[in-house]
Write a protein that holds these residues in place. Structure first.
Motif, PDB file in Angstrom:
ATOM      1  N   CYS A 103     -56.071 -44.176  73.037  1.00 47.47           N
ATOM      2  CA  CYS A 103     -56.329 -42.754  73.291  1.00 47.47           C
ATOM      3  C   CYS A 103     -56.031 -42.402  74.744  1.00 47.47           C
ATOM      4  O   CYS A 103     -55.472 -41.345  75.037  1.00 47.47           O
ATOM      5  N   ARG A 104     -56.399 -43.292  75.654  1.00 49.73           N
ATOM      6  CA  ARG A 104     -56.147 -43.042  77.073  1.00 49.73           C
ATOM      7  C   ARG A 104     -54.652 -42.915  77.354  1.00 49.73           C
ATOM      8  O   ARG A 104     -54.212 -42.025  78.078  1.00 49.73           O
ATOM      9  N   GLU A 105     -53.856 -43.798  76.749  1.00 53.32           N
ATOM     10  CA  GLU A 105     -52.411 -43.751  76.962  1.00 53.32           C
ATOM     11  C   GLU A 105     -51.788 -42.528  76.290  1.00 53.32           C
ATOM     12  O   GLU A 105     -50.820 -41.964  76.790  1.00 53.32           O
ATOM     13  N   VAL A 106     -52.349 -42.135  75.167  1.00 49.37           N
ATOM     14  CA  VAL A 106     -51.866 -40.928  74.483  1.00 49.37           C
ATOM     15  C   VAL A 106     -52.132 -39.701  75.352  1.00 49.37           C
ATOM     16  O   VAL A 106     -51.255 -38.839  75.527  1.00 49.37           O
ATOM     17  N   ALA A 107     -53.331 -39.612  75.906  1.00 52.32           N
ATOM     18  CA  ALA A 107     -53.664 -38.484  76.783  1.00 52.32           C
ATOM     19  C   ALA A 107     -52.760 -38.466  78.007  1.00 52.32           C
ATOM     20  O   ALA A 107     -52.293 -37.404  78.442  1.00 52.32           O
ATOM     21  N   LYS A 108     -52.499 -39.626  78.542  1.00 50.35           N
ATOM     22  CA  LYS A 108     -51.603 -39.753  79.701  1.00 50.35           C
ATOM     23  C   LYS A 108     -50.200 -39.264  79.351  1.00 50.35           C
ATOM     24  O   LYS A 108     -49.556 -38.543  80.128  1.00 50.35           O
ATOM     25  N   ALA A 109     -49.719 -39.649  78.165  1.00 47.48           N
ATOM     26  CA  ALA A 109     -48.395 -39.221  77.708  1.00 47.48           C
ATOM     27  C   ALA A 109     -48.352 -37.708  77.503  1.00 47.48           C
ATOM     28  O   ALA A 109     -47.344 -37.059  77.814  1.00 47.48           O
ATOM     29  N   CYS A 110     -49.434 -37.145  76.983  1.00 48.23           N
ATOM     30  CA  CYS A 110     -49.493 -35.697  76.768  1.00 48.23           C
ATOM     31  C   CYS A 110     -49.348 -34.947  78.092  1.00 48.23           C
ATOM     32  O   CYS A 110     -48.625 -33.953  78.185  1.00 48.23           O
ATOM     33  N   VAL A 111     -50.044 -35.428  79.109  1.00 47.09           N
ATOM     34  CA  VAL A 111     -49.956 -34.789  80.430  1.00 47.09           C
ATOM     35  C   VAL A 111     -48.555 -34.930  80.991  1.00 47.09           C
ATOM     36  O   VAL A 111     -47.973 -33.973  81.507  1.00 47.09           O
ATOM     37  N   HIS A 112     -47.998 -36.125  80.875  1.00 49.16           N
ATOM     38  CA  HIS A 112     -46.644 -36.383  81.390  1.00 49.16           C
ATOM     39  C   HIS A 112     -45.613 -35.484  80.722  1.00 49.16           C
ATOM     40  O   HIS A 112     -44.675 -35.010  81.356  1.00 49.16           O
ATOM     41  N   ALA A 113     -45.818 -35.221  79.426  1.00 48.71           N
ATOM     42  CA  ALA A 113     -44.862 -34.412  78.662  1.00 48.71           C
ATOM     43  C   ALA A 113     -45.171 -32.923  78.730  1.00 48.71           C
ATOM     44  O   ALA A 113     -44.434 -32.110  78.182  1.00 48.71           O
ATOM     45  N   GLY A 114     -46.264 -32.570  79.391  1.00 51.54           N
ATOM     46  CA  GLY A 114     -46.625 -31.154  79.471  1.00 51.54           C
ATOM     47  C   GLY A 114     -47.219 -30.614  78.185  1.00 51.54           C
ATOM     48  O   GLY A 114     -47.258 -29.399  77.973  1.00 51.54           O
ATOM     49  N   ALA A 115     -47.693 -31.507  77.324  1.00 47.78           N
ATOM     50  CA  ALA A 115     -48.282 -31.085  76.043  1.00 47.78           C
ATOM     51  C   ALA A 115     -49.804 -31.096  76.153  1.00 47.78           C
ATOM     52  O   ALA A 115     -50.500 -31.872  75.496  1.00 47.78           O
ATOM     53  N   ILE A 116     -50.318 -30.222  76.988  1.00 46.95           N
ATOM     54  CA  ILE A 116     -51.753 -30.200  77.263  1.00 46.95           C
ATOM     55  C   ILE A 116     -52.550 -29.833  76.018  1.00 46.95           C
ATOM     56  O   ILE A 116     -53.684 -30.292  75.828  1.00 46.95           O
ATOM     57  N   ASP A 117     -51.983 -29.020  75.141  1.00 46.84           N
ATOM     58  CA  ASP A 117     -52.679 -28.640  73.910  1.00 46.84           C
ATOM     59  C   ASP A 117     -53.002 -29.866  73.061  1.00 46.84           C
ATOM     60  O   ASP A 117     -54.097 -29.990  72.504  1.00 46.84           O
ATOM     61  N   PHE A 118     -52.048 -30.799  72.982  1.00 46.33           N
ATOM     62  CA  PHE A 118     -52.292 -32.032  72.239  1.00 46.33           C
ATOM     63  C   PHE A 118     -53.239 -32.949  73.012  1.00 46.33           C
ATOM     64  O   PHE A 118     -54.038 -33.665  72.414  1.00 46.33           O
ATOM     65  N   GLY A 119     -53.133 -32.934  74.331  1.00 49.14           N
ATOM     66  CA  GLY A 119     -54.026 -33.750  75.142  1.00 49.14           C
ATOM     67  C   GLY A 119     -55.481 -33.407  74.897  1.00 49.14           C
ATOM     68  O   GLY A 119     -56.343 -34.294  74.837  1.00 49.14           O
ATOM     69  N   LYS A 120     -55.765 -32.126  74.718  1.00 51.48           N
ATOM     70  CA  LYS A 120     -57.140 -31.710  74.435  1.00 51.48           C
ATOM     71  C   LYS A 120     -57.593 -32.192  73.054  1.00 51.48           C
ATOM     72  O   LYS A 120     -58.766 -32.510  72.852  1.00 51.48           O
ATOM     73  N   LYS A 121     -56.658 -32.282  72.114  1.00 51.36           N
ATOM     74  CA  LYS A 121     -57.006 -32.792  70.791  1.00 51.36           C
ATOM     75  C   LYS A 121     -57.420 -34.259  70.845  1.00 51.36           C
ATOM     76  O   LYS A 121     -58.197 -34.724  70.006  1.00 51.36           O
ATOM     77  N   ALA A 122     -56.888 -34.971  71.837  1.00 46.02           N
ATOM     78  CA  ALA A 122     -57.227 -36.388  71.971  1.00 46.02           C
ATOM     79  C   ALA A 122     -58.683 -36.594  72.370  1.00 46.02           C
ATOM     80  O   ALA A 122     -59.190 -37.719  72.330  1.00 46.02           O
ATOM     81  N   LEU A 123     -59.381 -35.522  72.751  1.00 49.27           N
ATOM     82  CA  LEU A 123     -60.778 -35.628  73.158  1.00 49.27           C
ATOM     83  C   LEU A 123     -61.744 -35.278  72.032  1.00 49.27           C
ATOM     84  O   LEU A 123     -62.955 -35.322  72.217  1.00 49.27           O
ATOM     85  N   TRP A 124     -61.210 -34.924  70.867  1.00 49.45           N
ATOM     86  CA  TRP A 124     -62.074 -34.586  69.737  1.00 49.45           C
ATOM     87  C   TRP A 124     -62.684 -35.853  69.154  1.00 49.45           C
ATOM     88  O   TRP A 124     -61.969 -36.805  68.814  1.00 49.45           O
ATOM     89  N   ALA A 125     -63.999 -35.880  68.995  1.00 47.35           N
ATOM     90  CA  ALA A 125     -64.671 -37.050  68.423  1.00 47.35           C
ATOM     91  C   ALA A 125     -64.256 -37.256  66.973  1.00 47.35           C
ATOM     92  O   ALA A 125     -64.073 -38.384  66.509  1.00 47.35           O
ATOM     93  N   HIS A 126     -64.124 -36.167  66.239  1.00 45.99           N
ATOM     94  CA  HIS A 126     -63.706 -36.245  64.835  1.00 45.99           C
ATOM     95  C   HIS A 126     -62.301 -35.657  64.732  1.00 45.99           C
ATOM     96  O   HIS A 126     -62.109 -34.452  64.834  1.00 45.99           O
TER      97      HIS A 126
END
Length: 360
Positions: free
Chosen positions: A121-144
């Protein structure tokens, strides 16, 4: 075989002229087929990258074939390589689609109910930021979530650092809300990033709000957080808050840093106590490591040439003239006492007469 047949029918549907309009409004359609769609490639969208990166698409196809056709879990290395190669928003769209497919396969075929570990999850969030896909990065923080991701505060830090680097307090607030909603524990590093962002954007109300949240949660703040927090309070001329913060700091740390020490010096000058301010500087001169002592002279010069104008502009207009006169008098007394005690205080008091330093 029925699954393959259904997939082919779906593919033919998404290759129709309706694929572009069905894809963008809410990602309702399967993003895989939309990327394959001729209509997508010729949609005329004004973007630098209108299709996924070649390496990302290759890994995506291989993993999709593995779970949907070969009915076997693909090697972990493929997923990690796909994450590492994500460069654009479209890459992240494919990444989240394959994550959902992998999670579904783990549940239905392997009977694995656990999510992927938090490192992924940490690497996915990092990739989202790198790619400018902040909307998906926020989804990576959903517990469910349907992606099998295990959110962590470390994942959130990538988004918070992005907010800090872009002075984006709106994103900061959104991420902090996600941390709370998904019961992700606040960490000392979280406070460092949040406090720094608030300071850079001169948002005292926000740092006041979140500092209370960190303290209530029992987070052990780092010295760097106290540096930023106390420096901010001194810059605003908020002595009431400054002394409350100093009490918290002194409860967990014995010695001042250069920053917290001079924040107290400024607070004492605001309270017309230049002699007490001199005493603080004496303590700093005795307790700071030799490598840090040279910074005392620099902090004194900034106290003379920069701090007065900063603190005055944050006061009510009717109070500024009186404060300017008071600060000028207190600073001169401070420097004079330092010199009489033999402490090196080679600062230019001429800066006090400049309009930029103390508005007339």
């Amino acid at each position: 075989m029925q699954f393959v047949s259904n997939a082919r029918r779906a593919s033919r549907y998404f290759l129709s002229s309706h694929s572009t309009t069905s894809f963008f409004p809410g990602l309702a359609a399967d993003p895989t087929h939309c990327f394959l769609s001729k209509a997508f490639y010729s949609s005329g969208l004004d973007t630098v990258q209108q299709s996924p990166s070649e390496d990302v698409k290759e890994f995506y196809d291989k993993m999709l074939d593995s779970v949907n056709v070969k009915r076997s879990m693909p090697p972990n290395a493929w997923l990690w390589s796909m994450i590492a190669n994500c460069k654009h928003h479209h890459d992240i769209t494919l990444l989240f689609d394959i994550l959902q497919n992998l999670r579904r396969f783990r549940l239905s075929n392997l009977r694995i109910h656990d999510n992927f570990n938090c490192n992924l999850c940490r690497e996915v969030a990092k990739a989202c930021v790198h790619a400018g896909a902040i909307d998906f990065g926020k989804k990576a923080l959903w517990a469910h979530n349907v992606y099998g991701l295990t959110p962590s505060v470390a994942s959130a830090h990538h988004l918070l650092l992005h907010a800090k680097n872009h002075n984006d307090t709106k994103l900061l607030v959104e991420v902090m809300k996600l941390l709370k909603r998904n019961n992700l524990p606040l960490q000392p590093g979280t406070a460092d990033i949040v406090f720094s962002t608030c300071y850079s954007t001169d948002d005292w109300e926000l740092i006041d709000k979140y500092s209370k949240m960190f303290v209530k949660a029992g987070v052990k703040l780092r010295q760097t957080s106290f540096d930023t927090w106390m420096k901010f309070a001194a810059k605003r001329g908020n002595t009431e808050s400054l002394w409350k913060i100093e009490k918290l700091r002194s409860d967990s740390m014995k010695q001042h840093t250069l920053t917290t020490g001079f924040s107290c010096v400024k607070g004492l000058l605001l309270e017309h106590k230049p002699s007490d301010a001199v005493a603080i500087i004496q303590v700093l001169n005795q307790t700071l490591p030799d490598a840090k002592k040279s910074g005392i002279k620099d902090e004194l010069q900034k106290l003379v040439s920069e701090w007065p104008s900063e603190v005055i502009k944050h006061q009510k207009e009717e109070d500024r003239k009186a404060l300017a006169a008071s600060l000028k008098s207190e600073i001169i007394t401070l420097v004079t006492e330092l010199l009489s005690m033999g402490l090196e205080a080679k600062v230019s008091l001429e800066d006090l007469d400049q309009k930029e330093a103390i508005p007339q």
